[in-house]
Design an enzyme around this catalytic site. Structure first.
Site, PDB file in Angstrom:
ATOM      1  CD  GLU A   1      -2.284   7.776   8.915  1.00  0.00           C
ATOM      2  OE1 GLU A   1      -3.230   7.002   8.653  1.00  0.00           O
ATOM      3  OE2 GLU A   1      -1.770   8.539   8.076  1.00  0.00           O
TER       4      GLU A   1
ATOM      5  CB  CYS B   1      -0.919   0.000   1.214  1.00  0.00           C
ATOM      6  SG  CYS B   1      -1.678  -1.602   1.497  1.00  0.00           S
TER       7      CYS B   1
ATOM      8  CG  HIS C   1      -2.067   4.454   4.892  1.00  0.00           C
ATOM      9  ND1 HIS C   1      -1.954   4.352   3.528  1.00  0.00           N
ATOM     10  CD2 HIS C   1      -2.186   3.179   5.347  1.00  0.00           C
ATOM     11  CE1 HIS C   1      -2.000   3.067   3.169  1.00  0.00           C
ATOM     12  NE2 HIS C   1      -2.141   2.338   4.261  1.00  0.00           N
TER      13      HIS C   1
ATOM     14  CG  PHE D   1      -0.421  -5.643   4.481  1.00  0.00           C
ATOM     15  CD1 PHE D   1      -0.788  -6.079   5.740  1.00  0.00           C
ATOM     16  CD2 PHE D   1      -1.410  -5.363   3.558  1.00  0.00           C
ATOM     17  CE1 PHE D   1      -2.127  -6.226   6.078  1.00  0.00           C
ATOM     18  CE2 PHE D   1      -2.754  -5.511   3.889  1.00  0.00           C
ATOM     19  CZ  PHE D   1      -3.102  -5.942   5.148  1.00  0.00           C
TER      20      PHE D   1
ATOM     21  CE  LYS E   1      -5.647   4.277   1.554  1.00  0.00           C
ATOM     22  NZ  LYS E   1      -4.716   5.350   1.951  1.00  0.00           N
TER      23      LYS E   1
ATOM     24  CG  HIS F   1      -6.375   0.899   0.637  1.00  0.00           C
ATOM     25  ND1 HIS F   1      -5.367   1.385  -0.179  1.00  0.00           N
ATOM     26  CD2 HIS F   1      -5.761   0.402   1.737  1.00  0.00           C
ATOM     27  CE1 HIS F   1      -4.202   1.181   0.412  1.00  0.00           C
ATOM     28  NE2 HIS F   1      -4.408   0.588   1.579  1.00  0.00           N
TER      29      HIS F   1
END
Lengths: 431, 464
Positions: free
Chosen positions: A333, A182, A322, A418, A354, A359
């Protein structure tokens, strides 16, 4: 003296639209691109909805000759080619005959092309020996060789989008593809910026593309329980920072930027949209599944980018988070932003687009950076939609539900992948 | 055509202030002929082939049935006890990267978290926040057996082979036969993810996915990262396994495989040979320790050589076919030499990719001839694929490790099966027997067979 890097063109294909203004208008209106999954029949999957690019037609972006040459592209590389064409034109490079193509390159965060799932599954079950319970590779190869297509298989490699786009524009400069999940397109833009800064290129197309809305992509994320299961209400399923968030919504698309060395852009009279001033990249080095609970990797990446930009914390007017909408990401975050900004953190407006686009995985960072550029252009910040229930663990200003007019000069954009990949960019209005 | 070399006369990265020097202080490889750089190098010099009939699965109905397979590699030997439970979520490519990483760190005299956990070092001697990773990876094919078993549970009419049909509506339930972490076995960045966790590397980390060019591009980017001071040490290179049914089938669909020597595996891959007929698959990992020069000196590290130039380019004629004149290779190589500030007549050993297909090898030879002219016949060329096959993203770093070792030892291994040099590939490939090598400066390059990305590096030997 480090060379300055500016953005002179942008283009994207998103679930909210096929051009810059349409997607941006819908983002500012808080519209959702999410709907039941139509690309394949997902009705028995744990998650039955996604954020899909609708009615995409590559022919609209290419001449008939170009289309003929590039029509074999995978779904995501098609998005990439279209977005790159858009950005190239936006930058005026289609009218610029003097480009030195050995110093013009590409750095993408391109995802793998979708597997040819129907034929793959056919070969797998025909090759499966139900008596001995093992794969008969001899039988599998006979079926697979007959039903898999050479061209479709070739287009699955993640670096193929970069190959198509380079060929389309005749680029012979540095050409890279990164796939750090990502975080990929944020990382690509950061590394492309460094290539221009330090002399490896003068012009770079950079961004990302991805589509994991296919049976195995959704399977993978469903097994990880990373996706929202709010099947009865797709448009409210992506709810970053909301207490009732239950996972991210899988999207697809492409975002492309033209990055250019400042004097190169000025000499050809290009319109400068923004300047990339900072980049930070770190690894959590913690676990394959979880983010470090102290947010050490995210903190380090943001600090690195801010330091690289030479700006102070109070200069940051907006954070494009994010903000995936998973319980863990949004909490950590938030902790990372608090860790970097300290007492000033509540004063910094933050949002996650998002909530509307879903996403876009490898393409997410590039599309989010484009929203920062447009925020600077229009002096308005996009909202985080579906924000209804405050979460005590997410206690900052997430620009809930309504866009906000603001003085926007400097933006910070985060992408976390990830595997503990953390990347941050800082972008500023050009002065 | 304008003189490419001249157009890059001002090439380079002068814009990097206080540019750091970057040296190679560790080599880690796992290949079909050896686990470890010395084991691999010795085997190459002894002309051992790692290419055999594939044993991992029955290859008998594939067009090509041979490959460079690693038979004895236990990933548990390269991690620490507490981490062993994670070995079950490592695809083969990840295992290869993890093995190469341990070997490189050991070879480099570094004491990482992993070595301390294993009881092989008393304390970590690396600043984690200045320790980066840049690892090339392929398109990691999901373990076909594992996935096929789950898919088989979603078939209609499973008993009737002719009428079996996959049912997507059954898959919603059948997918639960896969492990919850299934996706994480196969994401390309999981190579770097595991390596950074096992050795605690928290500085910039990247995953380059550009086929056969991945290693060169990853090493080039790591070189720049250290040059500009963003890290002191970077573990970089690549790893990939093509020993799986999908990776054996796909290049056969594209007509790239050597198919006429299934009965003589060791002779199947023939780089630059008149009778070459295509590539063979392989598996392997190669990772190098790149380190800032003063940092390496301060800790008394063994220095193999200096990375002194990097160049990257793209085949802009076609994303799937090599250029007959090897133009992209030349652009990358000329840029790397200009970046290093070396002239073509200073290059005294060459390392092209040499994959064994007619077009790729000829294009590489054409690029070399154009760059080196009359000197071409005097510059020895190291080619390794005849012995180990093409393992994609890992190949470049394995090659570079072999070249560095050859410069250190003063001997270079021959290219297996280059029996009769193709007149279309009129370059000085080391053939038949090893040679004495007195080389100071090497040029190595590789291009992605699919995609067309290209990278080149110039490496100079440093006398310790």
């Amino acid at each position: 003296m480090s060379r300055r890097v500016v953005v002179t063109g942008i283009g994207w294909i998103t679930p909210l639209g096929h051009d810059i203004e349409q997607t941006w208008r819908r983002v500012l209106n808080g519209e959702s691109g999410v709907s039941p999954t139509m690309i394949f029949d997902a009705k028995t999957f744990p998650t039955t909805f996604s954020s899909q690019v609708k009615d995409f037609d590559l022919k609209k972006y290419l001449s008939p000759e170009e289309y003929e040459e590039h029509k074999s592209v995978s779904r995501q590389a098609g998005f990439a080619v279209a977005a790159a064409k858009m950005a190239w034109k936006n930058a005026g490079l289609d009218q610029f005959g003097a480009l030195d193509r050995t110093h013009a390159g590409i750095y993408l965060g391109g995802g793998e092309g979708p597997l040819d799932f129907g034929n793959f599954a056919k070969a797998a079950i025909e090759g499966w020996d139900y008596e001995t319970n093992h794969l008969d590779s001899k039988r599998w190869a006979e079926v697979a060789a007959a039903c898999l297509h050479a061209e479709t298989e070739a287009e699955q490699d993640p670096n193929m989008a970069a190959g198509h786009i380079s060929t389309l524009f005749g680029l012979e400069g540095p050409s890279f593809n990164t796939l750090t999940a990502c975080a990929a397109s944020t990382q690509a833009i950061g590394e492309a910026t460094n290539m221009i800064r330090y002399g490896d290129a003068d012009v770079m197309i950079s961004g990302g593309c991805h589509s994991m809305i296919h049976p195995l992509g959704v399977t993978g994320f469903n097994l990880l329980t990373a996706l929202s299961n709010r099947n009865d209400s797709p448009t409210t399923a992506s709810r970053p920072f909301d207490r009732t968030r239950d996972g991210f919504v899988l999207g697809e698309g492409a975002g492309m930027l033209i990055l250019e060395e400042l004097s190169h852009a000025q000499k050809r009279g290009a319109t400068i949209l923004a300047e990339i001033v900072g980049y930070g990249s770190t690894a959590d080095a913690f676990r394959i599944t979880d983010i470090h609970e102290d947010a050490r990797g995210g903190i380090a990446a943001m600090r690195m980018a801010i330091q690289d930009a030479g700006v102070s914390l109070t200069d940051i007017d907006y954070i494009s988070a994010h903000g995936t909408g998973t319980a863990e990401n949004d909490k950590i975050e938030t902790k990372a932003i608090r860790g970097v900004f300290g007492d000033h953190a509540p004063n910094v407006p933050i949002s996650s687009v998002k909530s509307m686009m879903g996403h876009l995985i490898a393409a997410a960072g590039a599309c989010e950076l484009i929203t920062c550029i447009l925020a600077i252009r229009d002096q308005v910040l996009p909202p985080t939609t579906n924000y209804e229930n405050p979460d005590p663990l997410c206690d900052l200003d997430y620009i809930p539900n309504q866009k906000r007019e603001a003085n926007v000069r400097t933006c910070l954009s985060n992408s976390f992948g990830f595997g503990g990949q953390n990347d941050t960019l800082v972008i500023r209005s050009f002065e | 055509m304008p003189d490419l070399a001249a157009s890059f006369a001002n090439e380079g990265t002068e814009a990097i202030m206080n540019k750091k020097r970057v040296v190679i202080t560790g080599l880690g490889v796992a290949t079909p002929v050896g686990i470890g750089i010395d084991e691999t190098f010795d085997a190459l010099v002894e002309k051992k082939s790692g290419v055999r009939r594939i044993e991992a699965f029955d290859p008998s109905s594939f067009a090509s049935q041979v490959g460079g397979e690693i038979h004895e590699l236990n990933v548990g030997d390269f991690i620490f006890k507490k981490y062993k439970r994670l070995a079950k979520v490592m695809a083969r490519d990840i295992e290869l990267a993890v093995a190469a990483a341990y070997l490189a760190i050991r070879d480099g005299g570094l004491k990482s978290k992993c070595l301390v956990e294993r009881g092989e070092a008393d304390a970590v001697n690396i600043d984690s926040t200045r320790f980066g990773a840049n690892i090339g990876a392929g398109l990691i094919c999901a373990d076909l057996s594992e996935l096929a078993e789950a898919l088989s549970k979603a078939a209609e009419n499973p008993e009737d082979r002719g009428n079996r049909r996959f049912s997507l509506s059954k898959w919603g339930e059948a997918m639960r036969n896969l492990t919850p972490l299934w996706l994480l076995k196969f994401l390309p960045n999981m190579l770097a993810c595991h390596v950074t966790i096992v050795h605690d590397c928290q500085a910039p980390s990247n995953t380059i996915t550009c086929g056969e060019a991945s290693s060169h591009l990853a090493i080039g980017e790591a070189f720049r990262t250290i040059q500009r001071g963003a890290a002191d040490i970077c573990i970089c290179g690549g790893a990939e396994s093509k020993i799986n049914p999908m990776a054996l089938l796909r290049p056969a669909l594209w007509g790239r495989m050597a198919t006429n020597r299934n009965d003589a595996p060791a002779q199947a891959c023939r780089p630059f040979d008149s009778d070459r007929g295509g590539m063979v698959v392989g598996e392997g990992g190669g990772l190098l320790i790149l380190e800032e020069y003063e940092h390496a000196k301060a800790r008394g590290a063994k220095i193999y050589g200096e990375v002194c130039g990097f160049g990257a380019s793209q085949n802009n004629s076609n994303w799937f076919k090599p250029q007959a004149d090897g133009r992209a290779l030349r652009i990358a190589a000329e840029k790397a030499m200009a970046d290093a500030g070396v002239k073509t007549d200073e290059i005294d050993v060459l390392n092209p990719f040499g994959v064994g297909t007619r077009e790729h090898d000829a294009g590489e030879a054409a690029a070399i001839r154009t760059m080196f002219g009359a000197r071409t016949s005097q510059i020895p060329v190291i080619a390794t694929k005849g012995a180990i096959g093409n393992n994609g993203a890992g190949s470049g770093a394995i090659d570079i490790a072999v070249v560095v070792k050859a410069m250190e030892r003063g001997v270079a291994p021959p290219s297996l099966n280059t029996d009769t040099l193709d007149p279309d590939c009129d370059i000085n490939v080391i053939r038949n027997d090893p040679i004495d090598l007195r080389a100071k400066t090497a040029l190595t390059f590789a291009g992605a067979m699919s995609g067309g990305q290209t990278g080149a590096l110039v490496i100079r030997r440093i006398e310790s």
